[in-house]
Design a protein around this motif. Structure first.
Motif, PDB file in Angstrom:
ATOM      1  N   ASP A   1      36.402  24.147  42.591  1.00 14.46           N
ATOM      2  CA  ASP A   1      36.775  24.801  41.336  1.00 14.46           C
ATOM      3  C   ASP A   1      35.784  25.896  40.946  1.00 14.46           C
ATOM      4  O   ASP A   1      36.182  26.963  40.471  1.00 14.46           O
ATOM      5  N   GLU A   2      34.506  25.639  41.159  1.00 17.43           N
ATOM      6  CA  GLU A   2      33.480  26.647  40.856  1.00 17.43           C
ATOM      7  C   GLU A   2      33.683  27.899  41.698  1.00 17.43           C
ATOM      8  O   GLU A   2      33.677  29.025  41.181  1.00 17.43           O
ATOM      9  N   PHE A   3      33.868  27.728  42.993  1.00 16.31           N
ATOM     10  CA  PHE A   3      34.055  28.869  43.892  1.00 16.31           C
ATOM     11  C   PHE A   3      35.341  29.622  43.553  1.00 16.31           C
ATOM     12  O   PHE A   3      35.369  30.856  43.539  1.00 16.31           O
ATOM     13  N   GLU A   4      36.408  28.885  43.278  1.00 14.49           N
ATOM     14  CA  GLU A   4      37.672  29.548  42.983  1.00 14.49           C
ATOM     15  C   GLU A   4      37.620  30.295  41.649  1.00 14.49           C
ATOM     16  O   GLU A   4      38.233  31.357  41.506  1.00 14.49           O
ATOM     17  N   ASN A   5      36.914  29.757  40.667  1.00 17.48           N
ATOM     18  CA  ASN A   5      36.734  30.482  39.402  1.00 17.48           C
ATOM     19  C   ASN A   5      36.029  31.819  39.644  1.00 17.48           C
ATOM     20  O   ASN A   5      36.415  32.850  39.088  1.00 17.48           O
ATOM     21  N   TYR A   6      35.000  31.780  40.476  1.00 19.18           N
ATOM     22  CA  TYR A   6      34.246  33.001  40.784  1.00 19.18           C
ATOM     23  C   TYR A   6      35.121  34.001  41.537  1.00 19.18           C
ATOM     24  O   TYR A   6      35.114  35.205  41.241  1.00 19.18           O
ATOM     25  N   ILE A   7      35.882  33.497  42.505  1.00 20.68           N
ATOM     26  CA  ILE A   7      36.745  34.375  43.302  1.00 20.68           C
ATOM     27  C   ILE A   7      37.804  35.025  42.432  1.00 20.68           C
ATOM     28  O   ILE A   7      38.073  36.227  42.542  1.00 20.68           O
ATOM     29  N   ARG A   8      38.433  34.250  41.552  1.00 22.86           N
ATOM     30  CA  ARG A   8      39.483  34.802  40.690  1.00 22.86           C
ATOM     31  C   ARG A   8      38.974  35.962  39.841  1.00 22.86           C
ATOM     32  O   ARG A   8      39.697  36.913  39.555  1.00 22.86           O
ATOM     33  N   LYS A   9      37.719  35.875  39.433  1.00 22.78           N
ATOM     34  CA  LYS A   9      37.147  36.917  38.581  1.00 22.78           C
ATOM     35  C   LYS A   9      36.726  38.165  39.355  1.00 22.78           C
ATOM     36  O   LYS A   9      36.531  39.234  38.763  1.00 22.78           O
ATOM     37  N   ASN A  10      36.575  38.027  40.672  1.00 25.18           N
ATOM     38  CA  ASN A  10      36.000  39.134  41.446  1.00 25.18           C
ATOM     39  C   ASN A  10      36.833  39.650  42.619  1.00 25.18           C
ATOM     40  O   ASN A  10      36.597  40.759  43.092  1.00 25.18           O
ATOM     41  N   VAL A  11      37.805  38.864  43.073  1.00 27.13           N
ATOM     42  CA  VAL A  11      38.522  39.247  44.284  1.00 27.13           C
ATOM     43  C   VAL A  11      39.295  40.551  44.116  1.00 27.13           C
ATOM     44  O   VAL A  11      39.478  41.311  45.086  1.00 27.13           O
ATOM     45  N   GLY A  12      39.712  40.862  42.915  1.00 21.41           N
ATOM     46  CA  GLY A  12      40.450  42.099  42.690  1.00 21.41           C
ATOM     47  C   GLY A  12      39.597  43.351  42.801  1.00 21.41           C
ATOM     48  O   GLY A  12      40.119  44.475  42.769  1.00 21.41           O
ATOM     49  N   PHE A  13      38.286  43.148  42.959  1.00 22.08           N
ATOM     50  CA  PHE A  13      37.371  44.292  42.982  1.00 22.08           C
ATOM     51  C   PHE A  13      36.520  44.322  44.252  1.00 22.08           C
ATOM     52  O   PHE A  13      35.533  45.066  44.334  1.00 22.08           O
ATOM     53  N   GLU A  14      36.887  43.527  45.248  1.00 24.02           N
ATOM     54  CA  GLU A  14      36.092  43.489  46.472  1.00 24.02           C
ATOM     55  C   GLU A  14      36.173  44.832  47.199  1.00 24.02           C
ATOM     56  O   GLU A  14      37.201  45.502  47.201  1.00 24.02           O
ATOM     57  N   VAL A  15      35.062  45.216  47.796  1.00 24.02           N
ATOM     58  CA  VAL A  15      34.980  46.494  48.499  1.00 24.02           C
ATOM     59  C   VAL A  15      35.752  46.410  49.822  1.00 24.02           C
ATOM     60  O   VAL A  15      36.462  47.345  50.200  1.00 24.02           O
TER      61      VAL A  15
ATOM     62  N   ASN B   1      27.189  37.309  47.777  1.00 23.34           N
ATOM     63  CA  ASN B   1      26.750  38.520  48.469  1.00 23.34           C
ATOM     64  C   ASN B   1      27.905  39.441  48.880  1.00 23.34           C
ATOM     65  O   ASN B   1      27.673  40.523  49.420  1.00 23.34           O
ATOM     66  N   ILE B   2      29.145  39.016  48.617  1.00 23.29           N
ATOM     67  CA  ILE B   2      30.284  39.880  48.928  1.00 23.29           C
ATOM     68  C   ILE B   2      30.300  41.061  47.957  1.00 23.29           C
ATOM     69  O   ILE B   2      30.233  40.888  46.739  1.00 23.29           O
ATOM     70  N   ALA B   3      30.359  42.259  48.521  1.00 26.08           N
ATOM     71  CA  ALA B   3      30.281  43.474  47.700  1.00 26.08           C
ATOM     72  C   ALA B   3      31.532  43.651  46.841  1.00 26.08           C
ATOM     73  O   ALA B   3      32.654  43.526  47.321  1.00 26.08           O
ATOM     74  N   VAL B   4      31.317  43.933  45.553  1.00 32.89           N
ATOM     75  CA  VAL B   4      32.428  44.219  44.637  1.00 32.89           C
ATOM     76  C   VAL B   4      32.127  45.512  43.878  1.00 32.89           C
ATOM     77  O   VAL B   4      30.970  45.861  43.642  1.00 32.89           O
ATOM     78  N   ASP B   5      33.173  46.205  43.531  1.00 30.79           N
ATOM     79  CA  ASP B   5      33.060  47.424  42.720  1.00 30.79           C
ATOM     80  C   ASP B   5      33.836  47.159  41.431  1.00 30.79           C
ATOM     81  O   ASP B   5      35.000  47.489  41.302  1.00 30.79           O
ATOM     82  N   LYS B   6      33.137  46.555  40.481  1.00 28.78           N
ATOM     83  CA  LYS B   6      33.782  46.041  39.277  1.00 28.78           C
ATOM     84  C   LYS B   6      33.377  46.863  38.060  1.00 28.78           C
ATOM     85  O   LYS B   6      32.189  47.010  37.781  1.00 28.78           O
ATOM     86  N   PRO B   7      34.342  47.410  37.321  1.00 25.37           N
ATOM     87  CA  PRO B   7      34.008  48.195  36.124  1.00 25.37           C
ATOM     88  C   PRO B   7      33.443  47.307  35.015  1.00 25.37           C
ATOM     89  O   PRO B   7      33.617  46.085  35.030  1.00 25.37           O
ATOM     90  N   SER B   8      32.777  47.916  34.067  1.00 24.80           N
ATOM     91  CA  SER B   8      32.176  47.150  32.976  1.00 24.80           C
ATOM     92  C   SER B   8      33.237  46.505  32.093  1.00 24.80           C
ATOM     93  O   SER B   8      33.021  45.444  31.507  1.00 24.80           O
ATOM     94  N   LYS B   9      34.402  47.148  31.987  1.00 22.44           N
ATOM     95  CA  LYS B   9      35.500  46.579  31.210  1.00 22.44           C
ATOM     96  C   LYS B   9      36.691  46.336  32.137  1.00 22.44           C
ATOM     97  O   LYS B   9      37.100  47.238  32.867  1.00 22.44           O
ATOM     98  N   THR B  10      37.217  45.140  32.098  1.00 22.23           N
ATOM     99  CA  THR B  10      38.351  44.801  32.951  1.00 22.23           C
ATOM    100  C   THR B  10      39.440  44.123  32.127  1.00 22.23           C
ATOM    101  O   THR B  10      39.186  43.597  31.043  1.00 22.23           O
ATOM    102  N   ILE B  11      40.625  44.127  32.666  1.00 17.74           N
ATOM    103  CA  ILE B  11      41.718  43.369  32.053  1.00 17.74           C
ATOM    104  C   ILE B  11      41.588  41.922  32.518  1.00 17.74           C
ATOM    105  O   ILE B  11      41.476  41.645  33.704  1.00 17.74           O
TER     106      ILE B  11
END
Length: 261
Positions: free
Chosen positions: A150-164, A202-212
């Motif tokens: 659950d911890e890993f999936e929570n993190y992925i859900r928040k960041n996978v849309g911005f992976e490089v 360590n997976i690179a993400v390009d995430k804006p300061s404000k997201t939907i």
């Protein structure tokens, strides 16, 4: 049926199969069959043999049971819940028995969790010669596997849309789940958790300061099982959104039980 002939299986539900496998094999000392991924056939099978009035999650679970029985499972497992989920087990067991299948059925809804005798008697449906100490020793790691998933999936859900690099989160997480399915001790899992937590971070993400930010709500099973919600989380992430979901085993069962105590 001798305990070493028992092959247990829980319906496909999110990515929790490694946790169920761990408690069965390292705790109850029985083989665990990871059910095949849910497909159109799973739903068709479940729908064919289900009463018309039951909900879709019931049909998914019944379809999973049928596919598991086809692959050699002979001890089916069912969780309890706050809705008609409490009656899934009894109805599923009756339907499958009427179809001629021979199996044991471990239904958590039948357990009085305030009674040690009730817990032990029902646990013996999984393995009549189980070692209580061994089961108890395996529980903390089982809970830790669930919490880590659950911890890993929570993190992925928040960041996978911005992976490089497209697909890096999915590939890394699949590797983790495959390896967790083979762990045999708390020490082994601890090292694996530490390694993959670092790799995910360590997976690179390009995430804006404000997201939907989009919250996922709905039926307990449907929200957690990707196939049944048409992989909605993945589709939202593709649109550059953070996906938030409270419903998981950690939030609704493990932590809620701690609070009650």
């Amino acid at each position: 049926m001798k305990h070493n002939e028992i092959v247990a299986c829980f319906p496909q539900w999110g990515n929790y199969a490694p946790a169920f496998k761990y408690i069965c094999e390292q705790g109850f000392d029985v083989k665990y069959l990871i059910p095949p991924p849910i497909t159109k056939r799973t739903l068709e099978l479940g729908s064919k043999y289900s009463p018309d009035f039951v909900c879709v999650p019931f049909k998914y679970c019944l379809g999973c049971y049928l596919e598991a029985l086809e692959k050699g499972a002979n001890c089916l497992m069912q969780i309890y819940g706050a809705c008609r989920l409490d009656f899934y087990g009894e109805l599923s067991e009756q339907i499958l028995s009427d179809m001629g299948y021979k199996f044991k059925f471990f239904n958590m809804a039948e357990i009085d969790w305030r009674s040690v005798k009730s817990i032990l008697n029902n646990f013996k449906k999984i393995n009549p010669t189980m070692n209580v100490v061994k089961v108890a020793a395996a529980l903390p790691t089982t809970f830790k596997i669930v919490e880590t998933i659950d911890e890993f999936e929570n993190y992925i859900r928040k960041n996978v849309g911005f992976e490089v690099n497209d697909g890096e989160f999915e590939k890394t997480y699949k590797e983790f789940l495959d390896k967790v399915s083979a762990v045999k001790s708390a020490k082994e899992f601890g090292a694996l958790r530490k390694e993959y937590k670092k790799r995910l971070k360590n997976i690179a993400v390009d995430k804006p300061s404000k997201t939907i930010k989009v919250g996922m709500v709905g039926d307990y099973y449907t929200v957690q099982e990707p196939y049944s919600n048409f992989f909605m989380e993945k589709e939202l992430a593709k649109q550059g959104m953070e996906v938030l979901r409270y419903m998981n085993l950690t939030s609704t069962i493990i932590k809620s039980q701690y609070k009650k105590r």
